[in-house]
Design a protein around this motif. Structure first.
Motif, PDB file in Angstrom:
ATOM      1  N   ARG A   1       9.063  -4.833 -21.385  1.00 51.34           N
ATOM      2  CA  ARG A   1       9.887  -5.601 -22.585  1.00 51.34           C
ATOM      3  C   ARG A   1      10.957  -6.353 -22.076  1.00 51.34           C
ATOM      4  O   ARG A   1      11.756  -5.984 -20.985  1.00 51.34           O
ATOM      5  CB  ARG A   1      10.610  -4.555 -23.455  1.00 51.34           C
TER       6      ARG A   1
ATOM      7  N   TYR B   1      13.494  -9.634 -23.273  1.00 46.31           N
ATOM      8  CA  TYR B   1      14.157 -10.529 -24.381  1.00 46.31           C
ATOM      9  C   TYR B   1      14.483 -11.885 -24.316  1.00 46.31           C
ATOM     10  O   TYR B   1      14.769 -12.395 -23.213  1.00 46.31           O
ATOM     11  CB  TYR B   1      15.593  -9.709 -24.676  1.00 46.31           C
ATOM     12  N   SER B   2      14.086 -12.574 -25.316  1.00 48.65           N
ATOM     13  CA  SER B   2      14.132 -14.156 -25.396  1.00 48.65           C
ATOM     14  C   SER B   2      15.591 -14.450 -25.353  1.00 48.65           C
ATOM     15  O   SER B   2      16.520 -14.085 -26.107  1.00 48.65           O
ATOM     16  CB  SER B   2      13.532 -14.646 -26.746  1.00 48.65           C
ATOM     17  N   ARG B   3      16.000 -15.475 -24.543  1.00 44.75           N
ATOM     18  CA  ARG B   3      17.348 -15.816 -24.276  1.00 44.75           C
ATOM     19  C   ARG B   3      17.592 -16.728 -25.674  1.00 44.75           C
ATOM     20  O   ARG B   3      19.152 -16.649 -25.869  1.00 44.75           O
ATOM     21  CB  ARG B   3      17.488 -16.743 -23.090  1.00 44.75           C
ATOM     22  N   THR B   4      16.876 -17.539 -26.326  1.00 50.90           N
ATOM     23  CA  THR B   4      17.253 -18.204 -27.400  1.00 50.90           C
ATOM     24  C   THR B   4      17.500 -17.288 -28.585  1.00 50.90           C
ATOM     25  O   THR B   4      18.333 -17.469 -29.662  1.00 50.90           O
ATOM     26  CB  THR B   4      16.373 -19.314 -27.499  1.00 50.90           C
ATOM     27  N   THR B   5      16.507 -16.559 -29.045  1.00 54.62           N
ATOM     28  CA  THR B   5      16.479 -15.736 -30.158  1.00 54.62           C
ATOM     29  C   THR B   5      17.026 -14.332 -30.128  1.00 54.62           C
ATOM     30  O   THR B   5      17.326 -13.709 -31.255  1.00 54.62           O
ATOM     31  CB  THR B   5      15.084 -15.534 -30.725  1.00 54.62           C
ATOM     32  N   GLY B   6      16.986 -13.752 -28.805  1.00 50.79           N
ATOM     33  CA  GLY B   6      17.062 -12.310 -28.624  1.00 50.79           C
ATOM     34  C   GLY B   6      16.240 -11.333 -29.009  1.00 50.79           C
ATOM     35  O   GLY B   6      16.332 -10.190 -28.937  1.00 50.79           O
ATOM     36  N   GLN B   7      15.130 -11.785 -29.396  1.00 54.11           N
ATOM     37  CA  GLN B   7      13.951 -10.990 -29.894  1.00 54.11           C
ATOM     38  C   GLN B   7      13.217 -10.353 -28.492  1.00 54.11           C
ATOM     39  O   GLN B   7      13.255 -11.022 -27.741  1.00 54.11           O
ATOM     40  CB  GLN B   7      12.933 -11.657 -30.800  1.00 54.11           C
ATOM     41  N   ALA B   8      12.862  -8.875 -28.790  1.00 55.84           N
ATOM     42  CA  ALA B   8      12.020  -8.435 -27.734  1.00 55.84           C
ATOM     43  C   ALA B   8      10.621  -8.876 -27.674  1.00 55.84           C
ATOM     44  O   ALA B   8       9.871  -9.199 -28.850  1.00 55.84           O
ATOM     45  CB  ALA B   8      12.167  -6.910 -27.813  1.00 55.84           C
ATOM     46  N   ARG B   9       9.906  -8.966 -26.372  1.00 57.57           N
ATOM     47  CA  ARG B   9       8.551  -9.527 -26.372  1.00 57.57           C
ATOM     48  C   ARG B   9       7.869  -8.561 -25.100  1.00 57.57           C
ATOM     49  O   ARG B   9       8.733  -8.382 -24.127  1.00 57.57           O
ATOM     50  CB  ARG B   9       8.458 -10.847 -26.350  1.00 57.57           C
TER      51      ARG B   9
ATOM     52  N   SER C   1       8.094 -15.187 -16.524  1.00 56.62           N
ATOM     53  CA  SER C   1       9.612 -15.541 -16.630  1.00 56.62           C
ATOM     54  C   SER C   1      10.401 -15.615 -15.180  1.00 56.62           C
ATOM     55  O   SER C   1      10.392 -14.465 -14.751  1.00 56.62           O
ATOM     56  CB  SER C   1      10.233 -14.521 -17.813  1.00 56.62           C
TER      57      SER C   1
END
Length: 154
Positions: free
Chosen positions: A32, A34-42, A94
């Motif tokens: 897991r 986290y997106s730096r722009t949205t903060g959503q986990a992926r 990433s």
């Protein structure tokens, strides 16, 4: 596994839940992020700490003080070849944090090697700014790879 005549290595085998846990495979860490722009986990992949450490050791071995007999251009060519190969392998995940860390480490090691080679201290012989390392010597900057038109490099 028995039909394929394969055995499971108990030391290397682990069972983990993917959203919460992480695992390393072929030099990548899967888990897991986290997106730096949205903060959503992926679910994503990045270079593993072990592979980054191995690259640091390679750069260290190339820039050791005992190798100051070689030309600076030859050393930079070797560093560029190793850095480009590593970056091409890990370009799918990433990579920004790993690239920044390696860029910083390579610049510090090359500066130290140049100061030792030319018997200079920081104030007297210059500190070899980044523009000199990347511009004059042509050191590869991992954070800039893949940006801009490809015909510029030709």
């Amino acid at each position: 596994m028995g039909k394929l005549k394969l055995t499971v290595n108990e030391d290397k085998t682990q069972i983990c839940t993917v959203p919460e846990g992480e695992f390393d495979f072929l030099g990548f860490t899967f888990g897991r992020m986290y997106s730096r722009t949205t903060g959503q986990a992926r679910l994503a992949l990045r270079p593993s700490k072990k592979s980054i450490q191995r690259m640091v050791e390679t750069v260290h071995a190339l820039t050791v003080r005992a190798r100051t007999w070689q030309e600076t251009t030859a050393l930079v060519d070797k560093l560029n070849r190793v850095l480009r190969g590593w970056a091409n392998y890990f370009s799918v995940g990433s990579t920004s944090k790993a690239y920044r860390a390696l860029d910083t480490y390579v610049a510090v090691r090359l500066r130290r090697w140049l100061r030792f080679k030319h018997k200079g201290r920081r104030r007297k012989r210059g500190s070899y700014p980044l523009s000199h390392l990347y511009g004059y010597f042509g050191l590869v900057r991992l954070t800039q790879l893949g940006r801009g038109p490809s015909w510029v490099k030709a």
